[in-house]
Scaffold this motif. Structure first.
Motif, mmCIF file in Angstrom:
data_model
loop_
_atom_site.group_PDB
_atom_site.id
_atom_site.type_symbol
_atom_site.label_atom_id
_atom_site.label_comp_id
_atom_site.label_asym_id
_atom_site.label_seq_id
_atom_site.Cartn_x
_atom_site.Cartn_y
_atom_site.Cartn_z
ATOM 1 N N SER A 40 36.593 -12.277 39.579
ATOM 2 C CA SER A 40 35.368 -11.787 40.209
ATOM 3 C C SER A 40 34.267 -11.700 39.163
ATOM 4 C CB SER A 40 35.626 -10.402 40.808
ATOM 5 O OG SER A 40 34.456 -9.877 41.372
ATOM 6 N N THR A 41 33.147 -12.357 39.445
ATOM 7 C CA THR A 41 32.029 -12.332 38.511
ATOM 8 C C THR A 41 30.710 -12.372 39.264
ATOM 9 O OG1 THR A 41 31.152 -13.298 36.461
ATOM 10 C CG2 THR A 41 31.863 -14.837 38.161
ATOM 11 N N TRP A 42 29.651 -12.023 38.564
ATOM 12 C CA TRP A 42 28.298 -12.035 39.112
ATOM 13 C C TRP A 42 27.432 -12.971 38.308
ATOM 14 C CZ3 TRP A 42 26.822 -9.551 43.502
ATOM 15 C CH2 TRP A 42 27.693 -8.582 43.993
ATOM 16 N N SER A 43 26.499 -13.610 39.005
ATOM 17 C CA SER A 43 25.473 -14.403 38.356
ATOM 18 C C SER A 43 24.167 -14.092 39.069
ATOM 19 C CB SER A 43 25.804 -15.897 38.445
ATOM 20 O OG SER A 43 24.933 -16.639 37.604
ATOM 21 N N LEU A 44 23.103 -14.753 38.632
ATOM 22 C CA LEU A 44 21.790 -14.589 39.263
ATOM 23 C C LEU A 44 21.250 -15.951 39.659
ATOM 24 C CD1 LEU A 44 20.303 -11.950 36.838
ATOM 25 C CD2 LEU A 44 20.836 -11.596 39.253
ATOM 26 N N CYS A 45 20.863 -16.075 40.911
ATOM 27 C CA CYS A 45 20.294 -17.316 41.434
ATOM 28 C C CYS A 45 19.001 -17.632 40.686
ATOM 29 C CB CYS A 45 20.027 -17.165 42.933
ATOM 30 S SG CYS A 45 19.022 -18.476 43.640
ATOM 31 N N GLU A 46 18.958 -18.803 40.088
ATOM 32 C CA GLU A 46 17.767 -19.161 39.314
ATOM 33 C C GLU A 46 16.565 -19.471 40.198
ATOM 34 O OE1 GLU A 46 18.260 -23.912 38.326
ATOM 35 O OE2 GLU A 46 19.164 -22.477 36.951
ATOM 36 N N HIS A 47 16.784 -19.625 41.490
ATOM 37 C CA HIS A 47 15.671 -19.917 42.394
ATOM 38 C C HIS A 47 15.005 -18.666 42.945
ATOM 39 C CE1 HIS A 47 18.385 -23.567 42.907
ATOM 40 N NE2 HIS A 47 17.366 -23.960 42.173
ATOM 41 N N HIS A 48 15.778 -17.572 43.084
ATOM 42 C CA HIS A 48 15.245 -16.356 43.711
ATOM 43 C C HIS A 48 15.456 -15.088 42.879
ATOM 44 C CE1 HIS A 48 16.299 -19.188 47.014
ATOM 45 N NE2 HIS A 48 15.056 -18.910 47.343
ATOM 46 N N LEU A 49 16.181 -15.204 41.768
ATOM 47 C CA LEU A 49 16.516 -14.064 40.908
ATOM 48 C C LEU A 49 17.300 -12.999 41.671
ATOM 49 C CD1 LEU A 49 13.245 -13.598 38.802
ATOM 50 C CD2 LEU A 49 15.242 -15.016 38.296
ATOM 51 N N LEU A 50 18.104 -13.418 42.621
ATOM 52 C CA LEU A 50 18.955 -12.505 43.375
ATOM 53 C C LEU A 50 20.408 -12.749 42.992
ATOM 54 C CD1 LEU A 50 17.229 -12.621 46.878
ATOM 55 C CD2 LEU A 50 17.263 -10.709 45.256
ATOM 56 N N PRO A 51 21.261 -11.728 43.147
ATOM 57 C CA PRO A 51 22.663 -11.854 42.719
ATOM 58 C C PRO A 51 23.473 -12.857 43.538
ATOM 59 C CG PRO A 51 22.018 -9.549 42.898
ATOM 60 C CD PRO A 51 20.916 -10.354 43.526
ATOM 61 N N ILE A 52 24.442 -13.430 42.846
ATOM 62 C CA ILE A 52 25.482 -14.265 43.440
ATOM 63 C C ILE A 52 26.807 -13.635 43.034
ATOM 64 C CG2 ILE A 52 26.573 -16.542 43.512
ATOM 65 C CD1 ILE A 52 23.957 -17.665 42.264
ATOM 66 N N HIS A 53 27.647 -13.321 44.005
ATOM 67 C CA HIS A 53 28.993 -12.846 43.680
ATOM 68 C C HIS A 53 29.955 -14.005 43.852
ATOM 69 C CE1 HIS A 53 32.932 -10.841 44.422
ATOM 70 N NE2 HIS A 53 32.555 -10.340 43.260
ATOM 71 N N LEU A 54 30.749 -14.266 42.830
ATOM 72 C CA LEU A 54 31.692 -15.377 42.852
ATOM 73 C C LEU A 54 33.118 -14.894 42.699
ATOM 74 C CD1 LEU A 54 29.866 -17.766 40.355
ATOM 75 C CD2 LEU A 54 29.914 -17.980 42.833
ATOM 76 N N LEU A 55 34.006 -15.520 43.451
ATOM 77 C CA LEU A 55 35.441 -15.412 43.221
ATOM 78 C C LEU A 55 35.882 -16.787 42.751
ATOM 79 C CD1 LEU A 55 36.683 -13.312 46.252
ATOM 80 C CD2 LEU A 55 36.465 -12.594 43.869
ATOM 81 N N VAL A 56 36.490 -16.836 41.572
ATOM 82 C CA VAL A 56 36.790 -18.101 40.920
ATOM 83 C C VAL A 56 38.295 -18.241 40.718
ATOM 84 C CG1 VAL A 56 36.367 -19.498 38.844
ATOM 85 C CG2 VAL A 56 34.560 -17.994 39.729
#
Length: 180
Positions: free
Chosen positions: A68-84
């Motif tokens: 489980s990790t978080w990133s930030l959308c480079e288009h909107h600066l909003l969070p992305i939660h990922l399960l990898v």
């Protein structure tokens, strides 16, 4: 990173949206927001290349699921939660399991797109493990899709980077499952 400038920009943002940055609940918000950016973007993973010699007796792959990790959308600066999910076929050595998580965090902790994250994780693991047989699968919940625009609640974006035998052997891909 210019934290003083980031604080000033957040203060200006609060004013621009009609808020009073001096009211009690918002007084420290610019400082906290700047600290978030500093902490999120300055991720230091420590060692990511700890390997242990291992020659599997038969066909074997290593898989860690549900990272489980978080990133930030480079288009909107909003969070992305990922399960990898990550898998690889050892090439004479196995990578310390925690290193898979650190490599994932290293790719995610910046302004990103999901497709680039899985490619960067696969690239780094290929380099560290010496294996050409790598699979990285990410299921992402993008707040830019669920909070704005179409407001598509509950959607997940699935991205895969398959390399080497994971591209050629359908048994390996089916063993990975449909995604995290």
């Amino acid at each position: 990173m210019d934290e003083v400038r980031i604080q000033a920009l957040y203060r200006e943002l609060l004013i621009a949206i009609g808020e009073d940055p001096d009211r009690e609940g918002l007084r420290d918000t610019p400082r906290r927001a700047a600290a978030f950016w500093r902490d999120f973007l300055n991720y230091r993973p420590g060692r990511i290349d700890t390997t242990f010699r291992h020659e599997p007796a038969g066909e074997q792959f290593v898989q860690v699921s549900g990272i489980s990790t978080w990133s930030l959308c480079e288009h909107h600066l909003l969070p992305i939660h990922l399960l990898v999910n990550i898998a690889y076929l050892p090439a004479g050595a196995v990578l310390g399991l925690s290193k898979l998580i650190r490599v994932t965090e290293l790719a995610a902790r910046r302004l990103q797109i999901q497709e680039r994250i899985v490619e960067q994780v696969a690239d780094e693991l290929q380099k560290i493990t010496g294996s050409d047989d790598i699979a990285v699968v990410a299921a992402g919940h993008h707040l830019c899709m669920s909070m704005r625009g179409t407001r598509a609640q509950g959607t997940r974006t699935l991205t895969r980077s398959l390399r080497g035998r994971f591209l050629q052997d359908p048994r390996l891909v089916s063993a990975l499952g449909a995604g995290p």
